[in-house]
Design an enzyme around this catalytic site. Structure first.
Site, PDB file in Angstrom:
ATOM      1  N   LYS A 140      35.432  38.254  27.699  1.00 41.05           N
ATOM      2  CA  LYS A 140      36.399  39.611  27.796  1.00 41.05           C
ATOM      3  C   LYS A 140      37.008  40.026  26.378  1.00 41.05           C
ATOM      4  O   LYS A 140      37.125  40.699  25.809  1.00 41.05           O
ATOM      5  CB  LYS A 140      37.015  39.902  28.905  1.00 41.05           C
ATOM      6  CG  LYS A 140      36.589  40.021  30.158  1.00 41.05           C
ATOM      7  CD  LYS A 140      35.890  41.464  30.355  1.00 41.05           C
ATOM      8  CE  LYS A 140      34.866  41.662  31.691  1.00 41.05           C
ATOM      9  NZ  LYS A 140      34.365  42.788  31.692  1.00 41.05           N
ATOM     10  N   SER A 142      39.920  42.501  31.022  1.00 35.89           N
ATOM     11  CA  SER A 142      40.550  42.035  32.388  1.00 35.89           C
ATOM     12  C   SER A 142      41.673  41.138  31.975  1.00 35.89           C
ATOM     13  O   SER A 142      41.961  40.797  30.933  1.00 35.89           O
ATOM     14  CB  SER A 142      39.463  41.042  33.003  1.00 35.89           C
ATOM     15  OG  SER A 142      39.927  40.306  33.791  1.00 35.89           O
ATOM     16  N   TYR A 150      34.729  33.818  31.776  1.00 38.58           N
ATOM     17  CA  TYR A 150      34.844  35.313  31.928  1.00 38.58           C
ATOM     18  C   TYR A 150      35.906  35.755  31.042  1.00 38.58           C
ATOM     19  O   TYR A 150      35.594  36.788  30.270  1.00 38.58           O
ATOM     20  CB  TYR A 150      35.167  35.490  33.361  1.00 38.58           C
ATOM     21  CG  TYR A 150      35.347  36.911  33.681  1.00 38.58           C
ATOM     22  CD1 TYR A 150      34.254  37.850  34.060  1.00 38.58           C
ATOM     23  CD2 TYR A 150      36.718  37.400  34.087  1.00 38.58           C
ATOM     24  CE1 TYR A 150      34.676  39.195  34.273  1.00 38.58           C
ATOM     25  CE2 TYR A 150      36.753  38.572  34.316  1.00 38.58           C
ATOM     26  CZ  TYR A 150      36.029  39.627  34.545  1.00 38.58           C
ATOM     27  OH  TYR A 150      35.936  40.908  34.836  1.00 38.58           O
TER      28      TYR A 150
END
Lengths: 340, 340
Positions: free
Chosen positions: A163, A131, A159
């Site tokens: 990633k 991402s 998050y």
């Protein structure tokens, strides 16, 4: 003939990718021409949509990825998987709210999947959906005006951190010859159909999707906020190209930024007004939310994607065309079951 | 008064750090002046050296870090730890030979330690010993001539990969307010006393230490190979400064490159000859090892350390002084038990 696995297959992108592959009937892998898809294993915590489950090529496997991938019985049939699209993840808002969920669903599940690929010994091509949240700006280390494939990741969310960690794991498993990993950094997808999810960026779809359906939607950031977007179709193009590129064209183990359309949130609203009229655009409520705005302030709005461009991938031309695409897809059988 | 924990405390750097702290009796933490050390918890898979265990301030805890840190009984007494120096790690050569060992000893153990700090709720300052192995060059992405604090990590070993991953975990645990993490990238330490370990860089100590002790030693890389080194004393300075700096002086959650002396392996041999004579330098056997040379070719020889310099840290002035330091320390009670 090849066997394909999609994790997170009941999610919006996963099921869209599955529909695309089933309709095509073939997939291009690592520089080879189109090859028939023999089996498509779709795994998710939620059951796969009925239309996908009905296809005889589809095997649906429901459960937590970490447990499924860690199971010696190999319910995902990784032992003869040729291509794995690893999309399963807890999203940004969820991971900020529940730190352990993120570690479990993003980090542990990916490690488990990679270890199982290694144990299976079939050296599959693994496309990992990373991402743009890998990038981030902090007071001591502001974002450059434009991030590139070479900008050091500096994630400012759990998050994004997870990633980046998985990108590194994938690269090391690849270096060791356990699998052939390809990490791509997806941009924020808009317009995402269906119902809102827990992503902090969810409003970037909501402020278009809800007004078009006659409902009010809240925009929590300033109109001037620039964001890096891709339509669902552009995101799927990136996933497929990550699988189809030859090793040489792919060009290394580092992650690839997918192409982004840079647009301000205010421009998104104006595009909606041009496409659907002022009454629709007036359904957007501008209610500033400092927490969401702060998270957005750390994410890049301008992304250069040199490796993706060299692979022939292109950004959406403008946001109006993204809205029109969404309207067309919603009209042509765009029920929740098709898109969710 | 403060409580200090050192992981990997039976290793060379850990025990040296412990001796330093016990001799000083105080430590500076996060911008404050010297404070008395009440308790020093030393943990390692191996028992701590007898001289350390004999000190009444020392608590020795023997075991696997992942298990110790995960133990709800808190054998490391993290609940009232003020400063943790996390040095425990499997080294580069070991991690290349045994992939699972690296994941367990470097990744899982660090996660376990960080989670336990979070559970303990005491918000300790955690100094994490990362490594210059975070950087790497690959054919598709060559190293810059000089790496800086802003060079994107691109590790080409499992050891380096695990260090980068732990840097990111530490930063995210810090961002969440679970602890105050400070990652420092240690340079290759030379001259490391004692016996060879499993580090691929071990010969950078061996080619000095062994000839000085009248023994032959093998150099597996070309004389022109440049390496980024620090003496043991310089490495300890970096660890202590990472603990003592105020938050403002530390300047953010990103890792800090420690200062490096750049020297070629051929220059190291010539420095040995100047200090100890040609007969000693002739004890180096130049036997090229393609595997080790290939690993070294991915590591940077030239490192710029702007943040460390701003913190007042300096590189060793030249390799001759490093050799003389090693000789002096070996002479003043430099038995294996003092340094191992």
């Amino acid at each position: 003939v090849v066997n394909v696995v999609i994790t997170g297959a009941s999610g919006f992108l996963g099921s869209r990718l599955a529909r695309h592959l089933l309709a095509a009937g073939t997939i291009c892998v690592a520089g080879a021409g189109p090859t028939a898809i023999r089996r498509l294993t779709l795994t998710d915590r939620m059951p796969v949509p009925a239309d996908l489950a009905a296809d005889e090529r589809v095997s649906g496997v429901v459960g937590e990825l970490a447990a499924l991938a860690g199971d010696r019985a190999d319910p995902l049939r990784l032992a003869d998987a040729d291509v794995i699209f690893h999309l399963a993840a807890a999203v940004s808002g969820e991971c900020e709210a529940d730190f352990d969920l993120g570690l479990r669903a993003n980090l542990r599940a990916t490690e488990s999947l990679l270890q199982s690929c290694r144990a299976a010994g079939s050296n599959p091509l693994v496309v990992f959906a990373s991402s743009v949240a890998a990038f981030g700006g902090a007071p001591d280390r502001p974002l450059p005006a434009v991030v590139t494939d070479d900008t050091p990741p500096n994630p400012q969310t759990s998050y994004g951190t997870q990633k980046v960690i998985c990108e590194h794991l994938l690269a090391d498993f690849s270096r060791k010859g356990f699998l052939r990993g390809r990490s791509i950094r997806l941009m924020t997808v808009s317009v995402r159909p269906g119902t809102p999810n827990g992503a902090a960026s969810g409003f970037l779809s909501g402020i278009i999707r809800e007004p078009l359906a006659g409902q009010r939607a809240t925009c929590p950031v300033e109109p001037g906020t620039e964001v890096a977007l891709a339509s669902p179709a552009t995101a799927i193009d990136g996933l497929l190209r990550a699988a189809s590129a030859s090793d040489q064209d792919w060009g290394g183990r580092g992650p690839v930024n997918l192409p982004a359309l840079t647009v301000s949130v205010g421009e998104m609203a104006r595009a909606l007004e041009r496409v659907a009229g002022p009454a629709v655009a007036a359904l957007i409520d501008w209610v500033f939310d400092p927490a969401i705005a702060a998270m957005f302030a750390t994410w890049p709005g301008r992304v250069r994607s040199d490796r993706a461009t060299a692979l022939g991938l292109v950004a959406d031309p403008d946001f109006e065309s993204i809205i029109r695409l969404h309207i067309a897809e919603s009209a042509s059988g765009g029920s929740a079951s098709t898109f969710t």
